[in-house]
Design an enzyme around this catalytic site. Structure first.
Site, PDB file in Angstrom:
ATOM      1  N   ASP A  47      -6.622 -14.588   2.005  1.00 39.31           N
ATOM      2  CA  ASP A  47      -7.660 -13.764   2.628  1.00 39.31           C
ATOM      3  C   ASP A  47      -8.505 -13.054   1.588  1.00 39.31           C
ATOM      4  O   ASP A  47      -8.091 -12.876   0.446  1.00 39.31           O
ATOM      5  CB  ASP A  47      -7.007 -12.717   3.546  1.00 39.31           C
ATOM      6  CG  ASP A  47      -6.078 -11.778   2.767  1.00 39.31           C
ATOM      7  OD1 ASP A  47      -5.306 -12.282   1.930  1.00 39.31           O
ATOM      8  OD2 ASP A  47      -6.138 -10.563   2.967  1.00 39.31           O
ATOM      9  N   GLU A  48      -9.666 -12.635   2.016  1.00 43.16           N
ATOM     10  CA  GLU A  48     -10.522 -11.716   1.282  1.00 43.16           C
ATOM     11  C   GLU A  48     -10.522 -11.962  -0.231  1.00 43.16           C
ATOM     12  O   GLU A  48     -10.106 -11.116  -1.011  1.00 43.16           O
ATOM     13  CB  GLU A  48     -10.067 -10.272   1.563  1.00 43.16           C
ATOM     14  CG  GLU A  48     -10.146  -9.924   3.044  1.00 43.16           C
ATOM     15  CD  GLU A  48      -9.634  -8.523   3.370  1.00 43.16           C
ATOM     16  OE1 GLU A  48     -10.191  -7.891   4.264  1.00 43.16           O
ATOM     17  OE2 GLU A  48      -8.662  -8.061   2.733  1.00 43.16           O
ATOM     18  N   TYR A  54      -3.483  -5.228  15.602  1.00 41.95           N
ATOM     19  CA  TYR A  54      -3.446  -4.467  14.355  1.00 41.95           C
ATOM     20  C   TYR A  54      -2.856  -3.084  14.620  1.00 41.95           C
ATOM     21  O   TYR A  54      -3.541  -2.176  15.090  1.00 41.95           O
ATOM     22  CB  TYR A  54      -4.848  -4.418  13.714  1.00 41.95           C
ATOM     23  CG  TYR A  54      -4.975  -5.543  12.715  1.00 41.95           C
ATOM     24  CD1 TYR A  54      -4.442  -6.802  13.028  1.00 41.95           C
ATOM     25  CD2 TYR A  54      -5.544  -5.370  11.472  1.00 41.95           C
ATOM     26  CE1 TYR A  54      -4.494  -7.841  12.114  1.00 41.95           C
ATOM     27  CE2 TYR A  54      -5.604  -6.414  10.551  1.00 41.95           C
ATOM     28  CZ  TYR A  54      -5.076  -7.640  10.879  1.00 41.95           C
ATOM     29  OH  TYR A  54      -5.113  -8.662   9.982  1.00 41.95           O
ATOM     30  N   PHE A  55      -1.590  -2.966  14.264  1.00 44.09           N
ATOM     31  CA  PHE A  55      -0.879  -1.729  14.583  1.00 44.09           C
ATOM     32  C   PHE A  55      -1.172  -0.612  13.568  1.00 44.09           C
ATOM     33  O   PHE A  55      -0.589   0.460  13.654  1.00 44.09           O
ATOM     34  CB  PHE A  55       0.634  -1.985  14.690  1.00 44.09           C
ATOM     35  CG  PHE A  55       1.053  -2.756  15.916  1.00 44.09           C
ATOM     36  CD1 PHE A  55       0.124  -3.228  16.829  1.00 44.09           C
ATOM     37  CD2 PHE A  55       2.401  -3.013  16.183  1.00 44.09           C
ATOM     38  CE1 PHE A  55       0.501  -3.942  17.967  1.00 44.09           C
ATOM     39  CE2 PHE A  55       2.790  -3.712  17.310  1.00 44.09           C
ATOM     40  CZ  PHE A  55       1.840  -4.175  18.193  1.00 44.09           C
ATOM     41  N   ARG A  99       0.856  -1.186   0.000  1.00 46.23           N
ATOM     42  CA  ARG A  99       0.000   0.000   0.000  1.00 46.23           C
ATOM     43  C   ARG A  99       0.891   1.235   0.000  1.00 46.23           C
ATOM     44  O   ARG A  99       0.653   2.193  -0.706  1.00 46.23           O
ATOM     45  CB  ARG A  99      -0.914  -0.024   1.213  1.00 46.23           C
ATOM     46  CG  ARG A  99      -2.180  -0.833   1.026  1.00 46.23           C
ATOM     47  CD  ARG A  99      -1.942  -2.300   0.647  1.00 46.23           C
ATOM     48  NE  ARG A  99      -3.157  -3.053   0.505  1.00 46.23           N
ATOM     49  CZ  ARG A  99      -3.770  -3.680   1.521  1.00 46.23           C
ATOM     50  NH1 ARG A  99      -3.272  -3.674   2.730  1.00 46.23           N
ATOM     51  NH2 ARG A  99      -4.882  -4.349   1.290  1.00 46.23           N
ATOM     52  N   ASP A 146      -0.070  -6.926  -3.531  1.00 47.17           N
ATOM     53  CA  ASP A 146      -1.470  -6.618  -3.205  1.00 47.17           C
ATOM     54  C   ASP A 146      -2.110  -5.909  -4.390  1.00 47.17           C
ATOM     55  O   ASP A 146      -1.451  -5.695  -5.413  1.00 47.17           O
ATOM     56  CB  ASP A 146      -1.568  -5.787  -1.909  1.00 47.17           C
ATOM     57  CG  ASP A 146      -2.801  -6.188  -1.116  1.00 47.17           C
ATOM     58  OD1 ASP A 146      -3.901  -6.183  -1.704  1.00 47.17           O
ATOM     59  OD2 ASP A 146      -2.674  -6.516   0.076  1.00 47.17           O
ATOM     60  N   TRP A 180      -0.575  -2.837   8.517  1.00 41.37           N
ATOM     61  CA  TRP A 180      -1.081  -2.510   7.176  1.00 41.37           C
ATOM     62  C   TRP A 180      -0.869  -1.030   6.924  1.00 41.37           C
ATOM     63  O   TRP A 180      -1.054  -0.206   7.824  1.00 41.37           O
ATOM     64  CB  TRP A 180      -2.558  -2.892   7.078  1.00 41.37           C
ATOM     65  CG  TRP A 180      -2.776  -4.355   7.318  1.00 41.37           C
ATOM     66  CD1 TRP A 180      -3.244  -4.934   8.452  1.00 41.37           C
ATOM     67  CD2 TRP A 180      -2.477  -5.422   6.412  1.00 41.37           C
ATOM     68  NE1 TRP A 180      -3.267  -6.303   8.310  1.00 41.37           N
ATOM     69  CE2 TRP A 180      -2.805  -6.633   7.070  1.00 41.37           C
ATOM     70  CE3 TRP A 180      -1.970  -5.488   5.109  1.00 41.37           C
ATOM     71  CZ2 TRP A 180      -2.642  -7.881   6.468  1.00 41.37           C
ATOM     72  CZ3 TRP A 180      -1.819  -6.738   4.509  1.00 41.37           C
ATOM     73  CH2 TRP A 180      -2.155  -7.902   5.187  1.00 41.37           C
ATOM     74  N   GLU A 189      -2.169   1.251   4.463  1.00 40.40           N
ATOM     75  CA  GLU A 189      -3.006   2.100   3.612  1.00 40.40           C
ATOM     76  C   GLU A 189      -2.776   3.579   3.926  1.00 40.40           C
ATOM     77  O   GLU A 189      -2.679   4.414   3.029  1.00 40.40           O
ATOM     78  CB  GLU A 189      -4.493   1.788   3.824  1.00 40.40           C
ATOM     79  CG  GLU A 189      -4.970   0.502   3.175  1.00 40.40           C
ATOM     80  CD  GLU A 189      -4.923  -0.687   4.117  1.00 40.40           C
ATOM     81  OE1 GLU A 189      -4.086  -0.668   5.047  1.00 40.40           O
ATOM     82  OE2 GLU A 189      -5.709  -1.643   3.920  1.00 40.40           O
ATOM     83  N   HIS A 193      -6.429 -10.321  -3.810  1.00 42.65           N
ATOM     84  CA  HIS A 193      -5.402  -9.273  -3.644  1.00 42.65           C
ATOM     85  C   HIS A 193      -4.341  -9.325  -4.746  1.00 42.65           C
ATOM     86  O   HIS A 193      -3.163  -9.084  -4.505  1.00 42.65           O
ATOM     87  CB  HIS A 193      -4.728  -9.381  -2.267  1.00 42.65           C
ATOM     88  CG  HIS A 193      -5.621  -8.954  -1.133  1.00 42.65           C
ATOM     89  ND1 HIS A 193      -5.872  -7.644  -0.838  1.00 42.65           N
ATOM     90  CD2 HIS A 193      -6.352  -9.690  -0.240  1.00 42.65           C
ATOM     91  CE1 HIS A 193      -6.703  -7.570   0.208  1.00 42.65           C
ATOM     92  NE2 HIS A 193      -7.015  -8.802   0.587  1.00 42.65           N
ATOM     93  N   TRP A 247      -6.605 -13.727  11.938  1.00 43.96           N
ATOM     94  CA  TRP A 247      -6.654 -12.263  11.997  1.00 43.96           C
ATOM     95  C   TRP A 247      -8.018 -11.699  12.328  1.00 43.96           C
ATOM     96  O   TRP A 247      -8.124 -10.609  12.871  1.00 43.96           O
ATOM     97  CB  TRP A 247      -6.121 -11.656  10.702  1.00 43.96           C
ATOM     98  CG  TRP A 247      -6.993 -11.759   9.488  1.00 43.96           C
ATOM     99  CD1 TRP A 247      -7.083 -12.816   8.631  1.00 43.96           C
ATOM    100  CD2 TRP A 247      -7.890 -10.764   8.983  1.00 43.96           C
ATOM    101  NE1 TRP A 247      -7.978 -12.551   7.624  1.00 43.96           N
ATOM    102  CE2 TRP A 247      -8.490 -11.286   7.805  1.00 43.96           C
ATOM    103  CE3 TRP A 247      -8.245  -9.483   9.395  1.00 43.96           C
ATOM    104  CZ2 TRP A 247      -9.428 -10.582   7.058  1.00 43.96           C
ATOM    105  CZ3 TRP A 247      -9.185  -8.766   8.645  1.00 43.96           C
ATOM    106  CH2 TRP A 247      -9.761  -9.327   7.487  1.00 43.96           C
TER     107      TRP A 247
END
Ligand code: TNX
Length: 553
Positions: A336-337, A434-435, A174, A203, A484, A486, A273, A409
């Site tokens: 994932d996802e 989740y930092f 990201r 990703d 993550w 973003e 992803h 997660w």
């Protein structure tokens, strides 16, 4: 006269009591706190102390670390500490004790000698991290500070980690972070005795590892035409953004990590992803494109098409080059996802589903079973090359072949379910680990982020075995925090999000439950923040009510 004698006796008694009392445990401000410490009497003077090691360690990875330690100690204390390749009788002495279990070390601080022992590099490296943190903050500085207190309290430490897998994750897709920043990230991990870096390499918003057989992955997939602004989903700042690592740079990071006892686990996230890869090679998607590297966050509906054999060739080719670059036993394959909408409409996927005889059953759709098929095929390939897979907890939906490790997660539930079924698990629950979430509730004062709220003490209080029957405990390999990116664009912001939550994480990973104590941790963190100042790390002071990312002076 009588009065004088009484006074003299009283003073002598006080002096005697003080000099005879053991060093207070409060003098040990080490994070993660060692698991067994016995405080003794007296002090060792580190200034000018020799640093030596067993002849048997010649050529070992620990030697350059000790060399660097002696150099830094000499500089900071203002007195020369000589490095000696033969175990000395005084000073810091590092040696092998084959009887000690893996990763365990003992550290004995006496008045004239500090003995560090372990069965191999790892324990000695952890002993060295403890020694460094026992020294004054000035040890980490760039200038001589002979006036600092260079004494170490005499004591005995017998220390070992609670969990074998002590990870931190890095999303360089990201937003991209260069090799130097990755090294700085690894340095602070090593200081806290972490031993796994989970590197998220592709990703929807960017492909970041050079793959020689597919040059367009980085030529095209490494760059996006812009980035969405804040939470405005359809906006773009119009600024071309990207970057990638050459394989040479990848090897450089892997080797650097290895010198610090850290294994880098690469992740190729599939079959979802994958938009950056589709933009480069549109034939890999269900519709054939055209596709564009994503400018927005979220979950793209365009994913790899498992109905096409060439997709498996692609995956195997990519993983072959990945395995050539990463010696890690584990290869993370994402999972994932992965929305199934394109598969539902895709003739190739539907043909594959029919061929495999996949049907909706047990609350899962045929398309979900198609993802199981992808996972199993890739797992078989990875296993054939002597490696094991890790996947995000979605790989548990439907069927999962034996031998896969699940990275949980979505809260703690997935991990508990997987461990109960007998799968090995790495706990990374978003609720605690989740930092990318805000460090404090004072959102207006914090740098703009993905939202949510995860303060240091919540990270600290996470208990990875909670909710698990005893027989499943062995399946929890360890704990990891995910970062993550973003909304994390700069090195300073990255460090701000990680520190000091990494300190809390390291105690979750290392300390036995009876050794965790938030009040003690809170005191030690003050020294650690001073160390961060010396080393040039940015960190959050939110736990002391001081919010926000401030420009460095
Ligand atoms: C979920 S955790 C994701 C990431 C996002 C993250 C944001 C996981 C396996 N997937 O793609 O970046 O949430 O918090």
């Amino acid at each position: 006269m009588k009065k004088t004698i009484t006074a003299f006796l009283a003073i002598t008694a006080v002096f005697f009591m003080v000099s005879c009392s053991r060093n207070p445990i409060e003098n040990v401000q080490v994070i993660p706190m060692p698991n067994n410490i016995e405080m003794l009497w007296g002090e060792f003077n580190a200034a000018g102390a020799e640093v030596s090691y067993d002849k048997a360690l010649e050529g070992d990875r620990i030697v350059p670390q000790l060399q660097e330690f002696a150099r830094q100690l000499s500089l900071a204390s203002g007195q020369e500490s000589v490095l000696n390749g033969e175990a000395g009788k005084t000073g810091f002495v590092f040696s092998i004790d084959p009887e000690l279990p893996a990763e365990t070390y003992t550290l004995e601080v006496k008045k004239n000698i500090v003995k560090a022992k372990a069965c191999d590099f790892y324990g000695l490296f952890y002993a060295l991290q403890t020694v460094k943190q026992l020294l004054p903050v000035e040890f980490f500085g760039k200038e001589a500070a002979p006036e600092a207190d260079w004494s170490l309290p005499c004591m005995k430490i017998n220390d070992y980690p609670r969990f074998g897998y002590r990870g931190l994750h890095s999303d360089i897709c990201r937003h991209f972070f260069d090799v130097d920043q990755m090294k700085k990230y690894l340095d602070v991990m090593a200081m806290h005795k972490l031993n796994r870096l989970h590197w998220h390499l592709n990703d929807d918003q960017g492909w970041r590892i050079e793959i020689k057989k597919y040059p367009k992955l980085t030529e095209i997939g490494g760059w996006r035409a812009g980035t969405m602004i804040k939470y405005e989903w359809d906006s773009s700042d119009g600024i071309r953004y990207g970057g990638y690592y050459t394989q040479e740079q990848i090897l450089e990071v892997v080797a650097y990590a290895e010198s610090l006892g850290i294994t880098v686990i690469p992740e190729i996230d599939l079959p979802g992803h994958m938009l950056a890869a589709l933009a480069a090679y549109p034939n890999l998607g269900c519709t054939g494109g055209p596709y564009e590297v994503w400018k927005r966050w979220g979950v793209s509906k365009d994913v790899l098409c498992p109905g096409k054999e060439e997709v498996f060739t692609f995956i195997e080719d990519v993983l072959t080059e990945v395995m050539e670059n990463f010696p890690s036993e584990y290869i993370h394959i994402g999972g994932d996802e992965c929305p199934k909408t394109s598969w539902e409409k895709c003739p190739h996927c539907q043909k594959k589903i029919a061929e495999l005889g996949l049907k909706d059953s047990d609350g899962h759709t045929a398309e979900q079973y198609l993802q199981n098929y992808v996972t199993a095929r890739v797992q078989e390939f990875v296993n054939r090359h002597g490696r094991k897979i890790i996947g995000w907890d979605e790989i548990l939906e439907g069927e999962l072949a034996e031998g896969a490790t699940v990275m949980s997660w979505r809260g703690v539930k997935g991990g508990i379910a997987a461990a109960k079924k007998g799968f090995d698990v790495i706990m990374t629950p978003n609720s605690f680990m989740y930092f990318d979430y805000c460090q404090s509730k004072e959102v207006d004062k914090e740098p703009f982020s993905i939202g949510h709220h995860l303060p240091v003490d919540s990270v600290y209080r996470y208990e990875p075995l909670q909710g698990l029957p005893e027989e499943a405990h062995k399946h929890i390999l360890g704990v990891q925090a995910n970062v993550w990116t973003e909304y994390i664009k700069t090195n300073e912001h990255l460090e701000y999000m990680v520190l000091p939550r990494l300190d809390a994480l390291s105690e979750v990973q290392w300390c036995e439950p009876w050794n965790k104590d938030y009040a003690r941790f809170e005191k030690s963190i003050v020294k650690m923040m001073a160390v961060y100042d010396e080393l040039g790390y940015t960190y959050s002071r939110g736990m002391f009510g001081d919010y926000g990312l401030k420009p460095k002076n």
